[in-house]
Design a protein around this motif. Structure first.
Motif, short mmCIF file in Angstrom:
data_model
loop_
_atom_site.label_atom_id
_atom_site.label_comp_id
_atom_site.label_asym_id
_atom_site.label_seq_id
_atom_site.Cartn_x
_atom_site.Cartn_y
_atom_site.Cartn_z
N LEU A 30 -53.77 -34.24 24.20
CA LEU A 30 -54.43 -34.94 23.11
C LEU A 30 -55.88 -34.50 22.96
CD1 LEU A 30 -54.17 -37.03 20.86
CD2 LEU A 30 -54.92 -38.78 22.48
N ALA A 31 -56.59 -34.41 24.11
CA ALA A 31 -57.99 -33.95 24.06
C ALA A 31 -58.04 -32.54 23.50
CB ALA A 31 -58.60 -34.02 25.45
N GLY A 32 -57.10 -31.70 23.92
CA GLY A 32 -57.04 -30.32 23.39
C GLY A 32 -56.81 -30.34 21.89
N PHE A 33 -55.93 -31.24 21.45
CA PHE A 33 -55.64 -31.34 20.02
C PHE A 33 -56.89 -31.72 19.23
CE2 PHE A 33 -54.62 -34.21 16.46
CZ PHE A 33 -53.98 -33.31 15.63
N PHE A 34 -57.62 -32.73 19.74
CA PHE A 34 -58.83 -33.15 19.04
C PHE A 34 -59.88 -32.04 19.01
CE2 PHE A 34 -57.61 -37.75 19.76
CZ PHE A 34 -57.43 -38.00 18.42
N ALA A 35 -60.04 -31.36 20.15
CA ALA A 35 -61.02 -30.27 20.20
C ALA A 35 -60.67 -29.20 19.18
CB ALA A 35 -61.10 -29.70 21.61
N ASN A 36 -59.38 -28.84 19.13
CA ASN A 36 -58.97 -27.79 18.21
C ASN A 36 -59.09 -28.24 16.76
OD1 ASN A 36 -57.71 -25.03 18.02
ND2 ASN A 36 -56.27 -26.23 16.81
N SER A 37 -58.80 -29.54 16.51
CA SER A 37 -58.97 -30.06 15.16
C SER A 37 -60.43 -29.94 14.72
CB SER A 37 -58.55 -31.53 15.10
OG SER A 37 -57.18 -31.64 15.37
N LEU A 38 -61.32 -30.19 15.69
CA LEU A 38 -62.75 -30.07 15.41
C LEU A 38 -63.10 -28.63 15.05
CD1 LEU A 38 -64.89 -32.27 15.49
CD2 LEU A 38 -65.54 -31.49 17.77
N VAL A 39 -62.44 -27.68 15.72
CA VAL A 39 -62.68 -26.26 15.39
C VAL A 39 -62.35 -26.01 13.92
CG1 VAL A 39 -62.11 -23.87 15.91
CG2 VAL A 39 -62.14 -25.57 17.76
N ILE A 40 -61.17 -26.46 13.50
CA ILE A 40 -60.76 -26.23 12.12
C ILE A 40 -61.74 -26.90 11.16
CG2 ILE A 40 -58.92 -26.60 10.41
CD1 ILE A 40 -56.91 -26.52 12.69
N PHE A 41 -62.06 -28.15 11.45
CA PHE A 41 -62.95 -28.93 10.59
C PHE A 41 -64.32 -28.26 10.46
CE2 PHE A 41 -65.51 -32.58 9.32
CZ PHE A 41 -64.68 -33.25 8.44
N LEU A 42 -64.89 -27.89 11.61
CA LEU A 42 -66.25 -27.34 11.59
C LEU A 42 -66.29 -25.91 11.05
CD1 LEU A 42 -67.59 -28.73 14.98
CD2 LEU A 42 -68.13 -29.53 12.67
N THR A 43 -65.21 -25.17 11.21
CA THR A 43 -65.16 -23.83 10.62
C THR A 43 -65.16 -23.94 9.10
OG1 THR A 43 -63.89 -23.14 12.53
CG2 THR A 43 -63.98 -21.61 10.68
N GLY A 44 -64.36 -24.91 8.60
CA GLY A 44 -64.41 -25.18 7.17
C GLY A 44 -65.82 -25.56 6.76
N ALA A 45 -66.45 -26.46 7.54
CA ALA A 45 -67.81 -26.91 7.22
C ALA A 45 -68.77 -25.73 7.16
CB ALA A 45 -68.27 -27.93 8.25
N THR A 46 -68.64 -24.80 8.10
CA THR A 46 -69.51 -23.62 8.12
C THR A 46 -69.41 -22.86 6.80
OG1 THR A 46 -69.13 -23.48 10.48
CG2 THR A 46 -70.11 -21.56 9.43
N GLY A 47 -68.17 -22.67 6.35
CA GLY A 47 -67.97 -21.96 5.09
C GLY A 47 -68.58 -22.69 3.90
N PHE A 48 -68.36 -24.01 3.85
CA PHE A 48 -68.87 -24.77 2.71
C PHE A 48 -70.40 -24.84 2.73
CE2 PHE A 48 -64.48 -26.58 2.72
CZ PHE A 48 -64.15 -26.20 1.44
N ILE A 49 -70.98 -24.98 3.93
CA ILE A 49 -72.45 -24.95 4.01
C ILE A 49 -72.96 -23.60 3.53
CG2 ILE A 49 -74.43 -24.93 5.60
CD1 ILE A 49 -72.87 -26.95 7.34
N GLY A 50 -72.24 -22.56 3.92
CA GLY A 50 -72.65 -21.21 3.54
C GLY A 50 -72.62 -20.98 2.04
N MET A 51 -71.69 -21.63 1.34
CA MET A 51 -71.59 -21.37 -0.10
C MET A 51 -72.60 -22.20 -0.90
SD MET A 51 -67.97 -23.22 -1.26
CE MET A 51 -67.41 -21.73 -1.92
N PHE A 52 -73.08 -23.31 -0.33
CA PHE A 52 -74.00 -24.22 -1.03
C PHE A 52 -75.18 -23.46 -1.66
CE2 PHE A 52 -77.63 -27.02 -1.33
CZ PHE A 52 -77.10 -28.19 -1.81
N PRO A 53 -75.64 -23.71 -2.84
CA PRO A 53 -75.09 -24.69 -3.80
C PRO A 53 -74.02 -24.10 -4.71
CG PRO A 53 -77.11 -23.79 -4.68
CD PRO A 53 -76.84 -23.06 -3.39
#
Lengths: 455, 342
Positions: B256-279
């Motif tokens: 479960l901890a592994g699942f949450f950590a990996n989910s965070l990877v997906i979430f934050l990688t998406g965030a990196t891309g969206f921050i990068g495209m702003f505005p």
């Protein structure tokens, strides 16, 4: 470009009609299953649980297809109607987003709870099915709110060539929306009710599980009695409203060419749009035409000749769809109330001809409800947003090859899904109620049919 | 609130909705991809079905919500993005059809052809969606081929090296998610097998992730915003930490901890891309001047305000009852009790 417009319209029609083969049954059946669950929760009578299991299974098979075909609907405003989306975005996107947040999450979460929890958490059965019922019915309200604006734009201004939201309250209280909502949802209840009546009739004809299907029949019948009465009533007032806000569509309902008061109703007509007249008008009943449009025998009705030719819909398509829909509506009314008569007389089980008629009537409400959409959508043409934007201006600038690809894919894949869906619905409907052995219990000898194990 | 502030808030919400979809449907799609290869019996197939059965549908609604929110808050982006990505979006739709119906219909008949077809439909649909969502969003971050005169984006321009690398990276991350999720949800032989799958998939994931990061730094403009405001680097840095943590937990058998950590990877990688495209919301790789910013695309202040209220009220409600449903189905699925779709 003309081909792209034509194919985009065909694709929209295909996706909306495929989608609406599943949605009405979802809307109607879910209420019946939720009622069965409530009865089970109140009485603890196993019969109701078995009914909810059986009809609930048919519901879930159908529900899956409704979800799948629904996503296409949301995507294709952007993929195929991008000019429309740019023009309408300030108003049209919100109901879709609200629909997802308010309805789709609710129904998709609780269908999971019902499906995977019905044996584990029996106390949640009724609650979860009611949540699904509320979700599906709310979803209908919001998508129709979006469509209502296309039919009768309210609460907007136009700024820089685009629609701008002026009053959200006016958009959600749009009278056209509410007529359409009740008409659609009640018509969907007819679909659900006649599905239950038809499948029950099939088994009653074979004298199998008689108690089970008589009870189911009763549920279907009550819904059918109410809905078949309510739909023509709502439809009548919707017609009057349409005559006010969309005179071209309304005139096409009955192929009225000449404006004027005291319009007769014609029992049989053949519209001839090329010559702006009807080829045949047989059986005129004075005043009834006006009555239908205005609630008064002498009311004034706008005829098609007073509407510029390039702003008229395809009259024969609207006219024939409308006629057939209304005719079917009265057939359902007669069938339902005759059913009540037979039931009260205690002659239902002996009336084989009536039961057979019900069985063969299962597809008819589907036909009627889709004809209703043909009337609504084709009747609005050439406008995509009534009076504001023409359909020809709304389409995406995409390549012909792209749309050929998507249209072919949709037709082929949807058809494959429908074949599988109908196969399963037929299989499980015909098989009849099956009692799964209760949690942890050993199968009692002879009690459970052998085919139960195949579930 | 000023129109600009509202638009920026909505940009954030828009990004979060997509990130929720990547993260949540990521694990359900991953289960679909692993499904034909990891189950050794019908019992295990039913266990697998139950790990996603109550949830996949709700996860998919995040996509519908993201689409609807794009339409409501940024109509111009909705119109351009959906028509420019026409063919991939229809392929994603076709994939979603078969993922859903494959999963639900597979065990509703005993025929061998029936079962095999729907099983592979479930697999193929899931794989197609994961790859194409990865490719599409890698290209969104990289830039699409359009200019003031119109769109030149098509499947071939999307299938560039960077796009393909994005698709494969997302694929590998969904497999780690799926492996750890199923290992957490089931007991019996399948549990250990899925933990191994997650551990192996992690090695593929970190390799691809490294390549993807290098390519992002060298081939795209994503890092410009980060270089301007270096504290933003905390987002991708946390993603990398989470990726390492995922392996740490998975190695210890803490699924479960592994699942949450990996989910965070997906979430934050998406965030990196969206921050990068702003505005920007739609970047043109061929003509930067044609890029569409969030300010140009935003709906009117009134629409944005109403939708903000709707979102602030409803999103927490949705999350609450979804968490409730997850808790209801929190017990481990035993092989002898699994019913799957029945």
């Amino acid at each position: 470009m003309a081909e792209v417009i034509l194919l985009s319209r065909i694709q929209f029609a295909v996706t909306v009609i495929y989608h609406f083969l599943f949605v009405p049954l979802t809307l109607g059946l879910v209420v019946l299953v939720a009622l069965m669950e409530t009865r089970y929760a109140r009485t603890g009578n196993e019969l109701y649980r078995r009914m909810a299991d059986y009809w609930g299974k048919l519901f879930t098979i159908n529900f899956a297809l409704g979800i799948v075909t629904g996503i296409t609907m949301e995507f294709q405003f952007g993929t195929n109607w991008s000019e429309y989306s740019k023009f309408m975005g300030d108003i049209f996107g919100s109901p879709l987003a609200i629909e997802a947040l308010l309805a789709f999450f609710l129904e998709s979460t609780f269908i999971g709870v019902w499906l995977f929890g019905k044996e584990r958490f029996p106390k949640l059965r009724a609650l979860s099915m009611w949540m699904v019922a509320i979700g599906t019915n709310i979803s209908a309200l919001w998508i129709i709110t979006a469509n209502g604006f296309m039919q009768n734009p309210v609460g907007y201004t136009i700024q820089d060539g685009r629609i701008k939201l002026e009053s959200f309250l006016q958009v959600v209280t749009n009278s056209y929306t509410w007529y359409m909502f009740f008409h659609t949802v009640l018509a969907s209840y007819i679909v659900g009710a006649f599905f239950v009546l038809g499948v029950s009739a099939y088994h009653l004809l074979r004298k199998q599980h008689v108690e089970f299907y008589k009870k189911s029949f009763q549920f279907g019948l009550v819904m059918a009695l109410v809905a078949t009465l309510a739909v023509p009533l709502v439809g009548h007032f919707q017609g009057i409203h349409t005559a006010k806000v969309q005179p071209a569509k309304a005139a096409a309902f009955e192929a009225v060419w000449e404006s004027g008061p005291n319009q007769p109703f014609t029992v049989f007509s053949i519209p001839d749009p090329a010559n702006e007249r009807n080829l045949l008008d047989w059986g005129k009943i004075p005043g009834v035409g006006s009555l239908m449009y205005t609630n008064s025998f002498s009311g004034y009705v706008t005829g098609l000749k007073d509407i510029p030719a390039d702003q008229r819909p395809n009259v024969p398509a609207v006219f024939w769809s409308f006629r057939l829909m209304v005719g079917l509506g009265f057939l359902f009314l007669g069938l339902a109330w005759y059913g009540l008569y037979l039931w009260r007389k205690g002659r239902l089980l002996d009336s084989r001809r009536y039961l057979k008629l019900l069985l063969y009537s299962i597809p008819l409400p589907y036909v009627a409800i889709n004809l209703g959409w043909v009337v609504t959508e084709m009747g609005r043409q050439p406008w995509i947003v009534y009076g504001l934007m023409k359909t020809s201006q709304a389409v995406s600038p995409i390549a012909l090859g792209d749309i050929l690809f998507s249209l072919t894919g949709l037709v082929v894949f949807y058809t494959s899904l429908i074949v599988a869906d109908v196969y399963l619905l037929h299989k499980y409907a015909v098989r009849g109620p099956v009692d799964p052995p209760a949690e942890g219990s050993v199968k009692r000898g002879g009690k459970t049919p052998a085919r139960a194990a195949q579930a | 609130m000023s129109h600009e502030t509202l638009a920026v808030i909505w940009f954030g919400l828009w990004a979060v909705l997509w990130m929720m979809y990547f993260t949540l449907d990521g694990y359900t799609l991953g289960v679909g991809i692993l499904y034909p290869f990891v189950s050794r019996s019908e019992r295990e197939e039913k266990q697998l079905q139950e790990t996603v059965g109550p949830f996949w549908n709700g996860n998919e609604v995040w996509l519908i919500t993201a689409g609807g929110a794009t339409f409501a808050a940024f109509p111009l982006v909705y119109a351009m993005m959906f028509s420019y990505l026409y063919v991939p979006l229809f392929l994603i739709l076709f994939g979603l059809f078969y993922r859903a119906i494959g999963l639900e219909f597979m065990h509703k008949d005993r025929g061998r052809f029936w079962r095999a077809s729907w099983k592979w439909a479930f697999f193929g649909g899931s794989l197609l969606v994961v790859l194409l969502v990865g490719v599409a969003f890698a290209n969104m971050f990289y830039g699409l081929a359009f200019d003031a005169h119109g769109n030149q984006t098509n499947v071939l321009t999307l299938l560039n090296t960077y796009g393909i690398l994005g698709g494969l990276t997302f694929l590998s991350l969904t497999l780690v998610s799926a492996g750890s999720w199923v290992a957490h949800k089931v007991s019996g032989p399948l549990e250990g097998r899925m933990l191994s799958v997650a551990n192996v998939a992690w090695f593929v994931a970190i390799g691809l992730y490294g390549l993807f990061m290098v390519a992002t730094a060298n081939r795209t403009q994503v890092l410009d915003n980060f270089n301007r405001l270096p504290f933003l680097y905390v987002v991708p840095a946390l993603a990398v930490v989470a990726l390492v943590a995922a392996k740490f937990y998975l190695g210890k058998g803490r699924a479960l901890a592994g699942f949450f950590a990996n989910s965070l990877v997906i979430f934050l990688t998406g965030a990196t891309g969206f921050i990068g495209m702003f505005p920007n919301m739609l970047i043109s790789a061929t003509d930067p001047a044609a890029s569409v910013t969030l300010y140009e695309a935003a709906a009117s202040p009134r629409t944005l305000t109403i939708m903000l209220v709707v979102a602030v009220v409803l999103v927490p409600a949705v999350i609450t009852y979804q968490l409730w449903a997850y808790r209801k189905f929190a017990t481990k699925i035993k092989p002898e009790e699994a019913k799957g779709y029945h």
